[in-house]
Design a protein around this motif. Structure first.
Motif, PDB file in Angstrom:
ATOM      1  N   VAL A 144       3.974 131.177  47.035  1.00 58.83           N
ATOM      2  CA  VAL A 144       2.992 130.250  47.909  1.00 58.83           C
ATOM      3  C   VAL A 144       1.554 130.432  47.746  1.00 58.83           C
ATOM      4  O   VAL A 144       0.960 129.582  47.490  1.00 58.83           O
ATOM      5  CB  VAL A 144       3.218 130.440  49.477  1.00 58.83           C
ATOM      6  CG1 VAL A 144       2.221 129.697  50.241  1.00 58.83           C
ATOM      7  CG2 VAL A 144       4.555 129.916  49.924  1.00 58.83           C
ATOM      8  N   LYS A 153     -13.816 127.678  46.239  1.00 55.44           N
ATOM      9  CA  LYS A 153     -12.902 128.240  47.526  1.00 55.44           C
ATOM     10  C   LYS A 153     -12.442 129.506  47.408  1.00 55.44           C
ATOM     11  O   LYS A 153     -12.537 130.461  48.407  1.00 55.44           O
ATOM     12  CB  LYS A 153     -11.703 127.224  47.437  1.00 55.44           C
ATOM     13  CG  LYS A 153     -10.775 127.758  48.471  1.00 55.44           C
ATOM     14  CD  LYS A 153      -9.886 126.652  49.167  1.00 55.44           C
ATOM     15  CE  LYS A 153      -9.278 127.146  50.427  1.00 55.44           C
ATOM     16  NZ  LYS A 153      -8.080 126.781  50.981  1.00 55.44           N
ATOM     17  N   CYS A 186     -12.539 128.320  55.690  1.00 52.79           N
ATOM     18  CA  CYS A 186     -12.513 128.129  54.307  1.00 52.79           C
ATOM     19  C   CYS A 186     -11.145 127.099  54.120  1.00 52.79           C
ATOM     20  O   CYS A 186     -10.730 126.886  52.896  1.00 52.79           O
ATOM     21  CB  CYS A 186     -11.676 129.340  53.709  1.00 52.79           C
ATOM     22  SG  CYS A 186     -12.741 130.944  54.109  1.00 52.79           S
ATOM     23  N   ALA A 232      -4.058 125.197  43.142  1.00 52.47           N
ATOM     24  CA  ALA A 232      -4.667 123.791  43.542  1.00 52.47           C
ATOM     25  C   ALA A 232      -6.047 123.834  44.134  1.00 52.47           C
ATOM     26  O   ALA A 232      -6.869 122.893  44.211  1.00 52.47           O
ATOM     27  CB  ALA A 232      -3.693 123.436  44.901  1.00 52.47           C
ATOM     28  N   SER A 233      -6.587 125.128  44.188  1.00 51.12           N
ATOM     29  CA  SER A 233      -8.130 125.180  44.664  1.00 51.12           C
ATOM     30  C   SER A 233      -8.966 125.780  43.463  1.00 51.12           C
ATOM     31  O   SER A 233      -8.647 125.886  42.293  1.00 51.12           O
ATOM     32  CB  SER A 233      -8.166 126.277  45.689  1.00 51.12           C
ATOM     33  OG  SER A 233      -7.894 127.663  45.497  1.00 51.12           O
ATOM     34  N   ASP A 234     -10.237 125.851  43.583  1.00 46.80           N
ATOM     35  CA  ASP A 234     -11.100 126.096  42.612  1.00 46.80           C
ATOM     36  C   ASP A 234     -11.731 127.451  42.818  1.00 46.80           C
ATOM     37  O   ASP A 234     -11.495 128.137  44.042  1.00 46.80           O
ATOM     38  CB  ASP A 234     -12.200 125.058  42.632  1.00 46.80           C
ATOM     39  CG  ASP A 234     -12.723 124.757  43.807  1.00 46.80           C
ATOM     40  OD1 ASP A 234     -12.877 125.591  44.827  1.00 46.80           O
ATOM     41  OD2 ASP A 234     -13.130 123.638  44.283  1.00 46.80           O
ATOM     42  N   LYS A 253     -15.294 131.742  48.811  1.00 42.93           N
ATOM     43  CA  LYS A 253     -15.464 131.613  50.139  1.00 42.93           C
ATOM     44  C   LYS A 253     -14.329 132.566  50.870  1.00 42.93           C
ATOM     45  O   LYS A 253     -14.762 133.001  51.754  1.00 42.93           O
ATOM     46  CB  LYS A 253     -15.398 130.029  50.575  1.00 42.93           C
ATOM     47  CG  LYS A 253     -16.189 129.250  51.456  1.00 42.93           C
ATOM     48  CD  LYS A 253     -15.670 127.978  51.307  1.00 42.93           C
ATOM     49  CE  LYS A 253     -16.503 127.003  52.322  1.00 42.93           C
ATOM     50  NZ  LYS A 253     -16.194 125.745  52.210  1.00 42.93           N
ATOM     51  N   ILE A 254     -13.203 132.340  50.289  1.00 43.99           N
ATOM     52  CA  ILE A 254     -12.180 133.235  51.132  1.00 43.99           C
ATOM     53  C   ILE A 254     -12.576 134.754  50.788  1.00 43.99           C
ATOM     54  O   ILE A 254     -12.384 135.339  51.810  1.00 43.99           O
ATOM     55  CB  ILE A 254     -10.766 132.866  50.318  1.00 43.99           C
ATOM     56  CG1 ILE A 254     -10.364 131.300  50.748  1.00 43.99           C
ATOM     57  CG2 ILE A 254      -9.946 134.155  50.940  1.00 43.99           C
ATOM     58  CD1 ILE A 254      -9.190 130.967  49.874  1.00 43.99           C
ATOM     59  N   GLN A 294      -8.753 117.472  47.992  1.00 45.93           N
ATOM     60  CA  GLN A 294      -7.701 118.386  47.245  1.00 45.93           C
ATOM     61  C   GLN A 294      -6.437 118.462  47.809  1.00 45.93           C
ATOM     62  O   GLN A 294      -5.708 119.551  47.459  1.00 45.93           O
ATOM     63  CB  GLN A 294      -8.553 119.679  47.292  1.00 45.93           C
ATOM     64  CG  GLN A 294      -9.713 119.899  46.377  1.00 45.93           C
ATOM     65  CD  GLN A 294     -10.436 121.217  46.438  1.00 45.93           C
ATOM     66  OE1 GLN A 294     -10.594 121.836  47.456  1.00 45.93           O
ATOM     67  NE2 GLN A 294     -10.820 121.776  45.446  1.00 45.93           N
ATOM     68  N   SER A 327       0.804 128.807  43.975  1.00 44.95           N
ATOM     69  CA  SER A 327       0.597 127.664  44.134  1.00 44.95           C
ATOM     70  C   SER A 327      -0.468 127.074  45.168  1.00 44.95           C
ATOM     71  O   SER A 327      -1.328 125.997  44.439  1.00 44.95           O
ATOM     72  CB  SER A 327       1.617 126.862  45.249  1.00 44.95           C
ATOM     73  OG  SER A 327       1.838 127.022  46.040  1.00 44.95           O
TER      74      SER A 327
END
Lengths: 168, 168
Positions: free
Chosen positions: A137, A149, B101, A144-146, A152-153, B107, A140
């Motif tokens: 998970v 992101k 976030c 899908a994110s960049d 940021k996390i 997206q 995936s």
């Protein structure tokens, strides 16, 4: 037939715990804030995950939750069962024993064809979820994110997670 | 997660309709009496089966329900979808878009790994049910019962079913 919303939240919480640095924890409140879901309800899911042995609750001022084992060893089936419980979704009421032509109880030791088929379908459902880990998970979601992101996390985790031996 | 009780009742009703002689029908009331379940609720399941095209409602004094096609061409998946509807049991609330976030909507065109995995599990559940027909259910019930029971059912059908062109 509906999957409890708590399953979705619990799975997302596990995915976030999976990216914490080793030994770090997040409180139920922080997990609720991150996902913008009601804190009391998120706390309930975390307790269910804890009872099932999927997360560990670390006590103390810098306490919180962490995964109990590596994310590759926790499947979505584990999370589903932790929140939903192990009872099958098909609750057979033994209709075949009812009415003017009802079967005798002694003849109903095995589930009828209908119940057996739903139990088999549930096994297929769970087996499918067993093939997906929290690690999958996370992978995936990362795909899908960049980078923005991800940064940021990381920043959010720095400000909101706890480390054993430290006080926030 | 719970399968609606109506699915069980609808499946049993289809199995009984499957053993009627060609052209005979049973009313929702008779189906409820046979299975000793509340008539209003049985009627609701029969309407769902009718809307889904699995049973046909024959009008008139000798009217009632019959299967719309051979029992070997009606699967438990058909019955499940008729009663439960086609909505997936996992209702994704797009938790990933929430919070500090949260992902941008742009997206999130594809389902996230969690939702996709639950959709796949649901497909496995439905595929498993698709492999079992009402004919299979009847065959397994017949195998489990005895001649005495078969005779009882035949007698009950004689007294409770309707034939087109006849008045009960």
């Amino acid at each position: 037939m509906k999957v409890n919303k708590g399953v979705e939240w619990a799975a997302h919480a596990c995915a976030l715990l999976a990216v914490l640095p080793e030994g770090w924890t997040l409180s139920a409140e922080a997990l609720a804030a991150y996902h913008d879901v009601p804190p009391a309800y998120m706390a309930k899911q975390m307790q269910a995950l804890s009872s099932a042995g999927l997360v560990v609750s670390v006590r103390g001022a810098a306490g919180g939750y962490r995964l109990a084992r590596p994310a590759r060893d926790i499947s979505l089936k584990d999370v589903f069962l932790a929140v939903e419980g192990a009872a099958p979704s098909f609750r057979c009421t033994e209709v075949r024993q009812n009415g003017p032509c009802g079967a005798a109880k002694a003849q109903c030791r095995k589930p009828c064809g209908i119940a057996a088929s739903f139990y088999a379908a549930e096994t297929a459902f769970r087996d499918s979820l067993a093939g997906v880990t929290i690690m999958d998970v996370v992978a995936s979601a990362s795909a899908a994110s960049d980078l923005g992101k991800a940064a940021k996390i990381a920043t959010w985790i720095q400000s909101n997670a706890s480390r054993p031996g430290t006080e926030r």
